[in-house]
Each structure stands twice: as structure tokens, then as C-alpha cells.
Scaffold this active site. Structure first.
Site, PDB file in Angstrom:
ATOM      1  N   GLY A  28       0.712  -1.576  -0.105  1.00 31.42           N
ATOM      2  CA  GLY A  28       0.135   0.482  -0.266  1.00 31.42           C
ATOM      3  C   GLY A  28       1.149   1.268  -0.226  1.00 31.42           C
ATOM      4  O   GLY A  28       1.869   1.251   0.506  1.00 31.42           O
ATOM      5  N   CYS A  51      -8.289  -0.011   4.951  1.00 30.23           N
ATOM      6  CA  CYS A  51      -7.170  -0.387   5.930  1.00 30.23           C
ATOM      7  C   CYS A  51      -7.464  -0.433   7.541  1.00 30.23           C
ATOM      8  O   CYS A  51      -7.949   0.647   7.305  1.00 30.23           O
ATOM      9  CB  CYS A  51      -6.473   0.166   5.908  1.00 30.23           C
ATOM     10  N   ILE A  59     -11.483  -9.813  -0.851  1.00 33.42           N
ATOM     11  CA  ILE A  59     -11.851  -8.643   0.968  1.00 33.42           C
ATOM     12  C   ILE A  59     -10.289  -8.730   1.416  1.00 33.42           C
ATOM     13  O   ILE A  59      -9.048  -8.941   1.094  1.00 33.42           O
ATOM     14  CB  ILE A  59     -12.488  -9.369   2.024  1.00 33.42           C
ATOM     15  N   GLY A 112      -2.133 -13.960  -0.403  1.00 29.82           N
ATOM     16  CA  GLY A 112      -1.679 -13.169   0.758  1.00 29.82           C
ATOM     17  C   GLY A 112      -0.621 -14.254   2.498  1.00 29.82           C
ATOM     18  O   GLY A 112       0.462 -14.180   1.711  1.00 29.82           O
ATOM     19  N   THR A 113      -1.559 -13.799   3.396  1.00 30.29           N
ATOM     20  CA  THR A 113      -0.719 -14.424   4.800  1.00 30.29           C
ATOM     21  C   THR A 113      -0.084 -16.398   3.881  1.00 30.29           C
ATOM     22  O   THR A 113       0.218 -16.355   4.793  1.00 30.29           O
ATOM     23  CB  THR A 113      -2.290 -14.941   5.093  1.00 30.29           C
TER      24      THR A 113
HETATM   25  C1  LIG Z   1       1.514  -7.600   6.615  1.00 37.89           C
HETATM   26  C2  LIG Z   1       0.123  -7.721   5.287  1.00 37.89           C
HETATM   27  C3  LIG Z   1      -0.049  -6.640   5.310  1.00 37.89           C
HETATM   28  C4  LIG Z   1      -0.803  -5.914   4.634  1.00 37.89           C
HETATM   29  N1  LIG Z   1      -1.009  -4.287   3.915  1.00 37.89           N
HETATM   30  C5  LIG Z   1      -1.565  -4.143   2.953  1.00 37.89           C
HETATM   31  C6  LIG Z   1      -2.115  -3.099   2.294  1.00 37.89           C
HETATM   32  O1  LIG Z   1      -0.598  -2.537   2.558  1.00 37.89           O
HETATM   33  N2  LIG Z   1      -3.012  -2.655   1.060  1.00 37.89           N
HETATM   34  C7  LIG Z   1      -4.531  -3.422   1.393  1.00 37.89           C
HETATM   35  O2  LIG Z   1      -5.061  -3.159   0.524  1.00 37.89           O
HETATM   36  N3  LIG Z   1      -3.794  -4.644   2.559  1.00 37.89           N
HETATM   37  C8  LIG Z   1      -3.043  -4.626   3.036  1.00 37.89           C
HETATM   38  N4  LIG Z   1      -3.170  -6.452   3.461  1.00 37.89           N
HETATM   39  C9  LIG Z   1      -4.181  -7.037   3.000  1.00 37.89           C
HETATM   40  C10 LIG Z   1      -4.021  -8.401   1.862  1.00 37.89           C
HETATM   41  O3  LIG Z   1      -3.205  -7.797   0.917  1.00 37.89           O
HETATM   42  C11 LIG Z   1      -5.330  -9.017   1.884  1.00 37.89           C
HETATM   43  O4  LIG Z   1      -6.562  -7.963   1.584  1.00 37.89           O
HETATM   44  C12 LIG Z   1      -5.606 -10.084   3.340  1.00 37.89           C
HETATM   45  O5  LIG Z   1      -4.346 -10.505   3.622  1.00 37.89           O
HETATM   46  C13 LIG Z   1      -6.606 -11.421   3.198  1.00 37.89           C
HETATM   47  O6  LIG Z   1      -5.948 -12.175   2.630  1.00 37.89           O
HETATM   48  P1  LIG Z   1      -4.672 -13.389   2.987  1.00 37.89           P
HETATM   49  O7  LIG Z   1      -5.576 -14.436   4.010  1.00 37.89           O
HETATM   50  O8  LIG Z   1      -4.693 -14.093   1.685  1.00 37.89           O
HETATM   51  O9  LIG Z   1      -3.149 -12.779   3.485  1.00 37.89           O
HETATM   52  C14 LIG Z   1      -1.914  -6.893   4.580  1.00 37.89           C
HETATM   53  C15 LIG Z   1      -2.463  -8.077   5.171  1.00 37.89           C
HETATM   54  C16 LIG Z   1      -0.816  -8.297   6.314  1.00 37.89           C
HETATM   55  C17 LIG Z   1      -0.712  -9.707   6.215  1.00 37.89           C
END
Ligand SMILES: Cc1cc2nc3c(=O)[nH]c(=O)nc-3n(C[C@H](O)[C@H](O)[C@H](O)COP(=O)(O)O)c2cc1C
Length: 306
Positions: A50, A134, A195, A269-270
Site C-alpha cells: 500500500g 485498511c 476482501i 497473501g498470508t
Molecule cells: C502483513 C500484511 C500487510 C498488508 N498490507 C496491506 C496493504 O498495504 N494494503 C492492502 O490493501 N491490504 C493489505 N493487506 C491485506 C492483504 O492484501 C489481504 O487483503 C488480506 O491479508 C487477506 O488475504 P490473505 O488471507 O491471503 O492474507 C495486508 C495483509 C497483511 C497480512
């Protein structure tokens, strides 16, 4: 087999991905950090951390806490700011095959418009992902993501300021996600991503204190997958835009569930924090499934469970 996906059919330049597997913002830095683990050029697209107008230092430590089947983060949008991004990152991306999408966040509609205008026409930037949710910073746009009118205003401002394809990323921290999605679609979004993380907290009982320095964080990982999946299913039933599904995708099976619910692409992501090869495992697993099932085009699977 055709795995390609067009995420922005209505813009002149489009946003063509060679496959539907993307990185989730904030979990893959600027793409370069993972180059030793993943052949990044094989990915469908990279969504970077972001980005705000000015650099940000982020929230106080600790910023991560593990929970059962999940991860709480309160990074607080730590980032290098748009100017450094344009100067030092986009110049690298310009030589890459894989499209890079810049995730943007702001405190005001004007911030979002300025970011969109600054990134318009920058070589190496193929699209914008607009973060309006966020959960762990005041300036993370959450107030825009929870109100249909405000969400529409941000979308319209970004579309007006830039010719880049615009994906609007929705927050699940709302009562009615369909209403927000419809409003954003009407305001001109080219695609939706859902999401973002769900607001939550954890407490360290030995310290008798919240585990995160910011108290509140965003929950991600397998714990949120059913919530994310149903939101994708609901929104795909009422909005005719391409949807990028995201939330707890750990495997190809998870990704296929999102695609069958109506997503055209997915973000991982995670999962990468557990398995640095997760993106390629998801991609190869989708290919295996298509081969096994005799699916020639990934579009045959989009919304197949509806
Ligand atoms: C460490 C971390 C940092 C994140 N930073 C952002 C970000 O800067 N902008 C954003 O839109 N989402 C951010 N997210 C959200 C992820 O892009 C994603 O929407 C969310 O983690 C769900 O997906 P996941 O379960 O596969 O991680 C972040 C998530 C994590 C875990």
C-alpha cells in the site's frame, strides 16, 4: 489450456494477466524481495505494498500476532511514498513481463486523486488497486470503504485522475458488502477485489496487555476464508465486474473455490509466510485441476458453483 484473464475489459489498455494468480498487497513487498524464492515472471500480476503520498513509518511494534488459523497485523501502511516508488521501483518493473499493480491509500479523496494522477502514464505501472479499508490506521481509508457514497466518490475521483485500470479493494468490516460493491461499480470501477482484513485483537495474558502495539489489527489467513468466499459469491451475484477474490487462500483448492464462487482472479497473501512457494503451488494446482478435469479455458470455471 488458456489461463489468461482480462481484469479491465472496458479500458483501452486493459489489464491482461497470463494467469489468475496475484499477490495480495502488503505480503509481497515490491516484488523484488521474493525474487529468490519465486520466479515472479510466472505470476499473473504483482500487487505492491500500500502506497501513500508521503512515506510512512507505520504503527508501533509489535505489529504481528498469530491467532488460531490466522494472523493479526497492524503494519499501519509503512511504505516508501509514491515519489520513491516511481523513481526506484517502477523503473525496475518497467523491464518486467509481469504486470505490477500499485495499491494506493489516502486520508482524503484528494489524496487518492493525487496518487492516481501521479501514477498515470508511469512506465512499469499497469493498474491501480484502491484500498478503501485498511483497518489499522486512521488514514487507511476505512471511512471511505464503509459508506457507499464515500466509496463511490473515491472511485470516481481516481477514475477521473488516471487512465489506468482501477481495481477497488473492499473491506469486509461492513454490514452490507453488496451495497458498497454496487455503488463502486456504478462510479466506474473496472474491477473489484475482496476482501481486505477483518478487524480484530489479541491479548497477551502474561503481560495483561494487547498483543499488538496498535491494539487493533487486521485478521487474515485461513480463519477468514469462509467469510471472504461468501462475500465474493454474494457480490458476483449482483455486480457484473471482474472480481479478484482474496482472503485465506492457502492452496489451489481454496483458489478454485473463489473462482467457482465468481472470482476471475485470486490474490494470495498470508499463505506466503507459511510457504514462500505458495503462489506457484496455487498456480500449478489450478493447472493440474484443469488438466485432470479437461477444462480448456479458466473462464469455464468462473462462477461454476453458482
Ligand atoms: C502483513 C500484511 C500487510 C498488508 N498490507 C496491506 C496493504 O498495504 N494494503 C492492502 O490493501 N491490504 C493489505 N493487506 C491485506 C492483504 O492484501 C489481504 O487483503 C488480506 O491479508 C487477506 O488475504 P490473505 O488471507 O491471503 O492474507 C495486508 C495483509 C497483511 C497480512
Amino acid at each position: 489450456m488458456n489461463l489468461s484473464v482480462q481484469l479491465s475489459p472496458r479500458t483501452p489498455r486493459g489489464l491482461l494477466l497470463k494467469n489468475p494468480v496475484m499477490t495480495a498487497s502488503g505480503t509481497f513487498g515490491y516484488g523484488t524481495e521474493y525474487a529468490d524464492f519465486v520466479d515472479i515472471q510466472r505470476l499473473g500480476a504483482i500487487v505492491c505494498k500500500g502506497t501513500t503520498l508521503e512515506p510512512r513509518e507505520g504503527n508501533p511494534q509489535p505489529r504481528l500476532a498469530e491467532t488460531p488459523s490466522g494472523l493479526l497485523n497492524s503494519i499501519g501502511l509503512q511504505n516508501i511514498g509514491v515519489e520513491v516508488l516511481v523513481r526506484e521501483k517502477a523503473t525496475l518493473w518497467a523491464s518486467w513481463q509481469v504486470p505490477v499493480i500499485v495499491n494506493i491509500a489516502g486520508e482524503s479523496i484528494d489524496d487518492y486523486a493525487k496518487l492516481a494522477a501521479r501514477l498515470d502514464g508511469v512506465a512499469g505501472v499497469s493498474g491501480l488497486e484502491v484500498n478503501i479499508g485498511c483497518p489499522n490506521v486512521k488514514s487507511g481509508g476505512m471511512e471511505f470503504g464503509t459508506d457507499p457514497k464515500a466509496a463511490a466518490s473515491v472511485t470516481a475521483a481516481v477514475k477521473k485522475a488516471s487512465s489506468l485500470p482501477v481495481i477497488v479493494k473492499l473491506t469486509p468490516n461492513v454490514t452490507g458488502i453488496v451495497e458498497i460493491a454496487e455503488s463502486v461499480a456504478e462510479a466506474g470501477a473496472d474491477a473489484l477485489c475482496l476482501i481486505n482484513t477483518l478487524r480484530g485483537m489479541a491479548i497477551d495474558v502474561s503481560l495483561r496487555k494487547p498483543s499488538l502495539g496498535n491494539i487493533c489489527g487486521g485478521l487474515s489467513g485461513p480463519a477468514i476464508k469462509p467469510v471472504a468466499l461468501y462475500m465474493v459469491y454474494e457480490v458476483a451475484g449482483s455486480v457484473k465486474l471482474p472480481i479478484v477474490g482474496c482472503g485465506g487462500i492457502m492452496s489451489a483448492q481454496d483458489a478454485l473455490e473463489f473462482i467457482m464462487a465468481g472470482a476471475s482472479a485470486v490474490e494470495v497473501g498470508t499463505a506466503q509466510f507459511v510457504n514462500p512457494r505458495a503462489l506457484l503451488d496455487v498456480l500449478e494446482g489450478i493447472e493440474d485441476f484443469m488438466r485432470r478435469e479437461g477444462v480448456r479455458d479458466i473462464s469455464e470455471l468462473v462462477g461454476a458453483a453458482r
